[in-house]
Design an enzyme around this catalytic site. Structure first.
Site, PDB file in Angstrom:
ATOM      1  N   GLU A   1       8.910  15.660  16.453  1.00  0.00           N
ATOM      2  CA  GLU A   1       9.335  15.487  15.053  1.00  0.00           C
ATOM      3  C   GLU A   1       8.518  16.418  14.172  1.00  0.00           C
ATOM      4  O   GLU A   1       7.329  16.200  13.941  1.00  0.00           O
ATOM      5  CB  GLU A   1       9.159  14.034  14.616  1.00  0.00           C
ATOM      6  CG  GLU A   1       9.721  13.778  13.226  1.00  0.00           C
ATOM      7  CD  GLU A   1       9.609  12.318  12.816  1.00  0.00           C
ATOM      8  OE1 GLU A   1      10.493  11.840  12.081  1.00  0.00           O
ATOM      9  OE2 GLU A   1       8.633  11.654  13.212  1.00  0.00           O
TER      10      GLU A   1
ATOM     11  N   GLU B   1       9.453   0.931  11.199  1.00  0.00           N
ATOM     12  CA  GLU B   1      10.444   2.007  11.136  1.00  0.00           C
ATOM     13  C   GLU B   1       9.657   3.288  11.354  1.00  0.00           C
ATOM     14  O   GLU B   1       8.887   3.709  10.492  1.00  0.00           O
ATOM     15  CB  GLU B   1      11.172   1.996   9.796  1.00  0.00           C
ATOM     16  CG  GLU B   1      12.471   2.791   9.815  1.00  0.00           C
ATOM     17  CD  GLU B   1      12.246   4.260   9.540  1.00  0.00           C
ATOM     18  OE1 GLU B   1      12.261   5.041  10.530  1.00  0.00           O
ATOM     19  OE2 GLU B   1      12.064   4.620   8.393  1.00  0.00           O
TER      20      GLU B   1
ATOM     21  N   LYS C   1       0.844  -1.193   0.000  1.00  0.00           N
ATOM     22  CA  LYS C   1       0.000   0.000   0.000  1.00  0.00           C
ATOM     23  C   LYS C   1       0.882   1.247   0.000  1.00  0.00           C
ATOM     24  O   LYS C   1       1.549   1.553   0.988  1.00  0.00           O
ATOM     25  CB  LYS C   1      -0.907   0.035   1.231  1.00  0.00           C
ATOM     26  CG  LYS C   1      -1.984   1.133   1.136  1.00  0.00           C
ATOM     27  CD  LYS C   1      -2.499   1.566   2.475  1.00  0.00           C
ATOM     28  CE  LYS C   1      -1.645   2.643   3.098  1.00  0.00           C
ATOM     29  NZ  LYS C   1      -1.693   3.929   2.346  1.00  0.00           N
TER      30      LYS C   1
ATOM     31  N   CYS D   1      12.861  10.806   8.291  1.00  0.00           N
ATOM     32  CA  CYS D   1      12.934  10.346   9.679  1.00  0.00           C
ATOM     33  C   CYS D   1      14.355  10.381  10.217  1.00  0.00           C
ATOM     34  O   CYS D   1      14.569  10.377  11.427  1.00  0.00           O
ATOM     35  CB  CYS D   1      12.347   8.939   9.803  1.00  0.00           C
ATOM     36  SG  CYS D   1      13.074   7.750   8.672  1.00  0.00           S
TER      37      CYS D   1
END
Length: 454
Positions: A355, A229, A154, A263
């Site tokens: 973040e 992750e 996906k 990231c």
């Protein structure tokens, strides 16, 4: 069936309408993948290797097409997009060497012989984020296919185009139908079905820590394998014995590459007090030279953010902070945001701890090595980071002390397809890439064969 209008983030123009799969469509793809698995798992290792190499060759022949598609869909610079398409090729070639090397063991036992096998899991659901649609897709499907699994993938709702094209190239290269299936759709629908469908035996997810936790909790009900992750709030530590010019020149690329939508972005910068003023002066020059412009321009260092909503999210962090200096970006259409540097007055500030996933760098100073390590480790994340020093003892000592899965010394390089990649703490679970990645898509089976008495 619902559709999604894919937008070019540099122009805000519509590119294409993409059909979004519903739950029945997703179920049919999973069942077809399960049926294909019954054949693919028994395909000779050499033949699986040949087909993966053919897939890599097909990607190589379409590097420019894939790169142009990524620039239009995700806003990546053309140079980055070519690298990303090349990374897909390289990852496929690397894991094409694994089917014939996936060896078990013979274990000495009494009264017989004991051997182990690495058996494929079955159907693997791979959920890909929008920030690096091509390479992260390959990191999921290449080792899974090499181990004999089939994959339903996906792509992110906003950036599905390169994944869809890779699915077509796989078929053109001879990968059997059902072995790699691309299913665009909403995470709550397609990704949710990966979690709940009993025929999906592993979920690979790259994305936010919040969503990763929900996926892990859902998979627990079926004791389903996961690789996660997740987020990062990574540090770049510059010690007083570092090459100040080199560290300042490299710092913008470590945080502003891909417009900070990474990231592994080194979005927290810690600079020793003795060199702080000199470093900040050099950093301002480097940020000024970092070009945010039309991503099709070969000179572009950075393109736009992926959506207007994400740009607004990044702006909220900056608007509540004191900006030290910033670079420039285009005006007019496009989801632009300038590379921005904030000096930290409060270590508890949101911009220093959350973040942001944008081109924002938070800078603070430190005086002692121990202090720097404490600041770096005072986070729920532990994905990546950099250490700048000319002292090898310090480089090794700090590398061992920092809680992160991937570190670079005098560099901002985080990812190599032949080395393991993954995070500590809430940055994830498991490792991708490297020589052991294929084993993460297998179960180890032990077989004991008794000797007959003579």
């Amino acid at each position: 069936m619902n559709t999604y209008t894919v937008i070019n983030p540099a122009t805000e123009e519509a590119i294409r309408e993409v059909e979004l799969a519903d739950e029945p469509t997703t179920d049919r793809a999973i069942v077809a993948a399960h049926e294909a698995f019954q054949r693919w798992r028994h395909t000779a290792p050499g033949e699986r290797a040949r087909l993966l190499r053919a897939f890599a060759d097909s990607v190589e022949n379409h590097i420019d097409e894939l790169a142009d598609l990524e620039v239009a869909n995700a806003g990546h610079t053309i140079s980055n997009a070519r690298w990303e398409a090349g990374n897909v090729r390289d990852v496929l070639e690397y894991f094409a060497g694994m089917p014939e090397r996936l060896c078990g063991k013979q274990i000495p036992v009494e009264g017989g012989i004991d051997i182990t096998f690495h058996e494929p899991l079955g159907v693997v659901g791979v959920i890909v984020p929008w920030n690096f649609p091509m390479p992260i897709a390959a990191w999921g499907f290449a080792p899974a296919l090499a181990a004999g699994n089939t994959v339903v993938l996906k792509p992110a709702e906003v950036t599905p185009l390169t994944a869809m094209r890779l699915g077509e190239l796989a078929l053109e290269a001879g990968i059997p139908e059902g072995v790699l299936t691309i299913v665009p759709g909403k995470g709550s629908v397609v990704g949710g079905r990966f979690v709940t469908h009993p025929l999906v035996r592993k979920v690979v997810f790259t994305g936010s820590t919040e969503v990763g936790k929900r996926i892990m909790a859902g998979c627990a009900s079926q004791v389903k394998n996961v690789t996660l992750e997740l987020g990062g709030k990574n540090a770049n530590i510059v010690f007083s014995d570092a090459d100040v010019v080199a560290a300042a020149k490299a710092a913008p690329g470590g945080v502003f590459d891909n417009a900070g939508q990474d990231c592994c972005s080194r979005s927290r910068l810690l600079v020793h007090s003795d060199i702080y003023d000199d470093f900040m002066a050099a950093l301002q020059e480097s940020v000024s030279a970092f070009t945010c412009m039309n991503p099709l321009d070969e000179a572009a260092d950075m393109g736009p953010l992926v959506t207007a909503a994400h740009r607004d999210s990044v702006a909220q962090y900056v608007n509540e902070s004191d900006v030290a200096f910033s670079g420039s970006c285009p005006s007019g259409p496009g989801f632009w945001f300038p590379p921005t540097v904030i000096e930290v007055n409060d270590l508890k500030a949101r911009h220093f701890n959350e973040e942001i996933f944008g081109p924002v760098l938070s800078v603070t100073r430190f005086t002692e090595e121990r202090e720097a390590i404490e600041i770096v480790n005072n986070t729920d994340y532990g994905l990546s980071g950099s250490i700048w020093t000319s002292n090898l003892d310090r480089a090794l000592r700090v590398s061992r002390a920092v809680d992160a899965g991937n570190l670079s010394v005098n560099s901002h390089s985080s990812v190599r397809y032949w080395t393991p990649f993954g995070g500590f703490k809430q940055s994830g679970l498991g490792r991708e890439l490297g020589p052991d990645a294929v084993q993460a898509f297998t179960e180890e089976k032990n077989v004991f064969i008794a000797f007959e008495d003579n």
